[in-house]
Design a protein around this motif. Structure first.
Motif: not given
Length: 393
Positions: A285-294
């Motif tokens: 969840n955190r890295l999905s938001n960080h990288y703007k990917v699913s």
């Protein structure tokens, strides 16, 4: 009434091609099942109107019904869906018709760009699978300005649109749809293919199956970019649930790696993954938001870099697929007519068709047919893309 002297075995071929039983097709045509059976044995012949309705119901050219033997139907582009050494799965009529339609648009656009003196794009086929995925991904990120697109958006859905826009600015046609043309009665099968690409030096093209779940479509966009950068265009159906070592097709294996590296560079990714936090979901969840990917893209990179176990990967991936299956996939942008049109045909192709209709290179009826719209909607489309209803002849 005049009878249509069609070839009986072509009637059988056309029906079986669509996977329909006699009774199902008879119901659609509003004739008795025995009548349809008699057509297929040659004991009776349909009228011209009935034969035309037959062809229309099964989406086959009317002239096909007069052939002596069924036509040999093959994909006009490479097929990467099969395991090397095995016969590729037979393409469905929907996939065949879709690719035929898209290839015709791509070829028209190629001639259009050549007439405008557009030079060959230098990145098409610039690499081979002998290169490292990091090298190919770095070039894709540079040409498409992946990081610039990422900084302008707040979600992975917006990131998808930003990358699509940047890809088209670079000269790549990007189409995304969940149906054959604009026919809602012919939905595409996400189990059959996820996307395809054409690695043309003047008019490269990427098509994304809009029936696939949204989390996979961004990865498919990057995956098809890898195909174009290596000059290996074709139909793909990569299994994102497999580990890399389990992917049997070498080209698909390489393109999967490049796609993940394009969207989420592994060197930076490994520094962002929290080893102190044992929760896979928290990192996703955190890295999905960080990288703007699913989350699917993050999960894939975590597997590739040894940050999750095979069990954790499969468990999380299965949950993602189950959640996605509960959401209806519209396949296009939905709502706004012009946005949906741009998704289905690609913005640069749509603009080129409208411009050609305006300068008289295309008749309005031809332009409408190419876009899959009615002639009366062309001024609205022109106003949306150019800010004014161009002089359409």
């Amino acid at each position: 009434m005049t009878k249509a002297m069609v070839t009986p075995n072509l009637l059988v071929w056309a029906r079986e091609r669509r996977g329909l039983e006699l009774s199902d097709l008879a119901s659609r045509l509003r004739v008795k099942t025995q009548v349809l059976a008699d057509w297929e044995t040659g004991e009776q012949m349909p009228t011209f109107r009935q034969a035309q309705n037959f062809a229309k119901a099964l989406y086959v050219p009317f002239g096909y019904l007069y052939l002596l033997e069924p036509p040999i139907e093959e994909l006009p582009i490479a097929d990467f869906r099969a395991i090397p050494g095995q016969v590729p799965p037979k393409p469905s009529p929907d996939l065949l018709d879709l690719i035929s339609d898209v290839v015709a648009k791509q070829q028209w656009f190629q001639e259009h760009r050549e007439s405008e003196g557009i030079e060959e794009l230098p990145f098409i086929g610039h690499f081979t699978t002998a290169y490292s995925e990091e090298a190919v991904a770095a070039d894709i990120r540079d040409v498409i300005d992946v990081e610039g697109a990422r900084q302008q958006v707040s979600s992975w859905e917006e990131f998808m649109w930003a990358l699509t826009r940047n890809a088209e600015i670079s000269g790549i046609m990007v189409m995304r749809s969940g149906t054959v043309g604009n026919n809602p009665h012919r939905p595409l099968d996400a189990q059959e293919f996820r996307g395809f690409s054409i690695s043309d030096h003047i008019s490269p093209l990427i098509f994304i199956n809009g029936r696939d779940f949204k989390g996979a479509q961004l990865f498919t966009l990057a995956h098809q970019m890898a195909h174009i950068w290596t000059g290996e265009g074709g139909v793909s159906n990569p299994d994102y649930g497999l580990q890399l070592k389990q992917e049997d097709n070498a080209v698909e294996l390489f393109c999967n790696r490049v796609a993940a590296e394009t969207l989420v560079p592994s060197k930076d990714f490994k520094s962002q993954w929290s080893l102190d936090n044992p929760s896979v979901d928290d990192n996703l969840n955190r890295l999905s938001n960080h990288y703007k990917v699913s989350s699917m893209v993050i999960l894939r990179q975590a597997l590739d870099n040894g940050l999750v176990t095979d069990f954790e990967y499969r468990e999380s991936y299965s949950q993602m697929v189950e959640q996605a299956s509960q959401t209806t996939q519209a396949g296009e942008s939905g709502g706004n007519f012009c946005h949906t049109l741009a998704a289905r045909n690609g913005t640069i192709f749509t603009k080129a068709v409208i411009t050609s209709a305006s300068d008289g290179t295309l008749m309005s009826s031809e332009a409408a047919d190419m876009l899959g719209v009615k002639v009366k909607t062309l001024p609205t489309i022109a106003d949306h893309f150019f800010g004014s209803p161009l002089n359409l002849g």
